[in-house]
Design a protein around this motif. Structure first.
Motif, mmCIF file in Angstrom:
data_model
loop_
_atom_site.group_PDB
_atom_site.id
_atom_site.type_symbol
_atom_site.label_atom_id
_atom_site.label_comp_id
_atom_site.label_asym_id
_atom_site.label_seq_id
_atom_site.Cartn_x
_atom_site.Cartn_y
_atom_site.Cartn_z
ATOM 1 N N ASP A 22 0.720 -1.195 0.133
ATOM 2 C CA ASP A 22 -0.059 0.111 0.041
ATOM 3 C C ASP A 22 0.820 1.348 0.081
ATOM 4 O OD1 ASP A 22 0.971 -0.065 2.585
ATOM 5 O OD2 ASP A 22 -1.061 -0.044 3.580
ATOM 6 N N GLY A 23 1.724 1.039 -0.535
ATOM 7 C CA GLY A 23 3.045 2.305 -0.540
ATOM 8 C C GLY A 23 2.827 2.945 -1.772
ATOM 9 N N ALA A 99 0.763 6.452 -7.950
ATOM 10 C CA ALA A 99 -0.268 5.773 -7.663
ATOM 11 C C ALA A 99 -0.362 5.017 -6.398
ATOM 12 C CB ALA A 99 -0.354 4.576 -8.624
ATOM 13 N N THR A 100 -1.275 4.727 -5.536
ATOM 14 C CA THR A 100 -1.237 3.967 -4.324
ATOM 15 C C THR A 100 -2.409 3.039 -4.652
ATOM 16 O OG1 THR A 100 -0.535 6.067 -3.114
ATOM 17 C CG2 THR A 100 -1.244 4.419 -1.726
ATOM 18 N N PHE A 101 -2.143 1.782 -3.994
ATOM 19 C CA PHE A 101 -3.178 0.632 -4.082
ATOM 20 C C PHE A 101 -3.443 0.383 -2.758
ATOM 21 C CE2 PHE A 101 -0.789 1.102 -7.874
ATOM 22 C CZ PHE A 101 -1.906 1.105 -8.949
ATOM 23 N N ALA A 103 -3.123 -2.665 -0.106
ATOM 24 C CA ALA A 103 -2.367 -4.004 -0.032
ATOM 25 C C ALA A 103 -3.111 -5.267 -0.199
ATOM 26 C CB ALA A 103 -1.958 -3.931 1.373
ATOM 27 N N ASP A 104 -2.497 -6.204 -1.002
ATOM 28 C CA ASP A 104 -2.850 -7.375 -1.558
ATOM 29 C C ASP A 104 -1.880 -8.326 -1.963
ATOM 30 O OD1 ASP A 104 -4.384 -9.086 -3.066
ATOM 31 O OD2 ASP A 104 -4.213 -8.049 -5.015
ATOM 32 N N SER A 105 -1.992 -9.228 -0.985
ATOM 33 C CA SER A 105 -0.961 -10.437 -0.997
ATOM 34 C C SER A 105 -1.345 -11.586 -2.021
ATOM 35 C CB SER A 105 -0.939 -11.157 0.301
ATOM 36 O OG SER A 105 -2.031 -11.627 0.766
ATOM 37 N N THR A 106 -2.551 -11.486 -2.718
ATOM 38 C CA THR A 106 -2.929 -12.493 -3.861
ATOM 39 C C THR A 106 -2.453 -11.951 -5.221
ATOM 40 O OG1 THR A 106 -5.084 -11.543 -3.859
ATOM 41 C CG2 THR A 106 -4.911 -12.940 -2.163
ATOM 42 N N GLY A 107 -1.891 -10.808 -5.400
ATOM 43 C CA GLY A 107 -1.435 -10.657 -6.723
ATOM 44 C C GLY A 107 -0.958 -9.206 -7.292
ATOM 45 N N GLY A 108 -1.670 -8.342 -6.476
ATOM 46 C CA GLY A 108 -1.348 -6.766 -6.640
ATOM 47 C C GLY A 108 -1.556 -6.502 -8.157
#
Length: 115
Positions: A22-23, A99-101, A103-108
């Motif tokens: 999420d950075g 851009a900032t998204f 956090a997602d450990s399943t793909g990004g």
């Protein structure tokens, strides 16, 4: 005549990055994020456009002039992006400088760079 803003370079040839955190994400100096591919569903927290009146973003409604005030550079009807979840497999195109998204450990996501 159409403008060739990518100078004839294939998408991905100028570099890319993958993130599942999420950075903040930035392109190299002098470049923009030209495309974002969602490996898994994600809701961008921030998309900062190079020209917020022309390219959709989270800070400002692009192409949001009154229908009677449209110009050759800006249309009407646009709203700022907020809370929009993009599905896995989707690719969006624009000209973002940051851009900032979520956090997602399943793909990004994969961000592709361009000029």
């Amino acid at each position: 005549m159409a403008a060739n803003i990518d100078h004839g370079v294939l998408l991905g040839a100028l570099g890319s990055l993958h993130t599942d955190g999420d950075g903040d994400v930035y392109p190299p100096t002098g470049m923009v994020i030209a495309a974002i591919q969602f490996i898994s569903k994600n809701t961008p927290a921030q998309l900062v456009s190079e020209n917020p009146d022309k390219f959709f973003n989270t800070a400002h409604a692009a192409n949001s002039l009154d229908s009677n005030a449209r110009t050759v550079d800006e249309g009407s009807g646009g709203v700022a992006l907020s809370g929009c979840e993009f599905p896995a497999g989707m690719t969006i195109y624009g000209r973002w400088t940051k851009a900032t998204f979520a956090a997602d450990s399943t793909g990004g996501v994969i961000c592709y760079f361009g000029y």
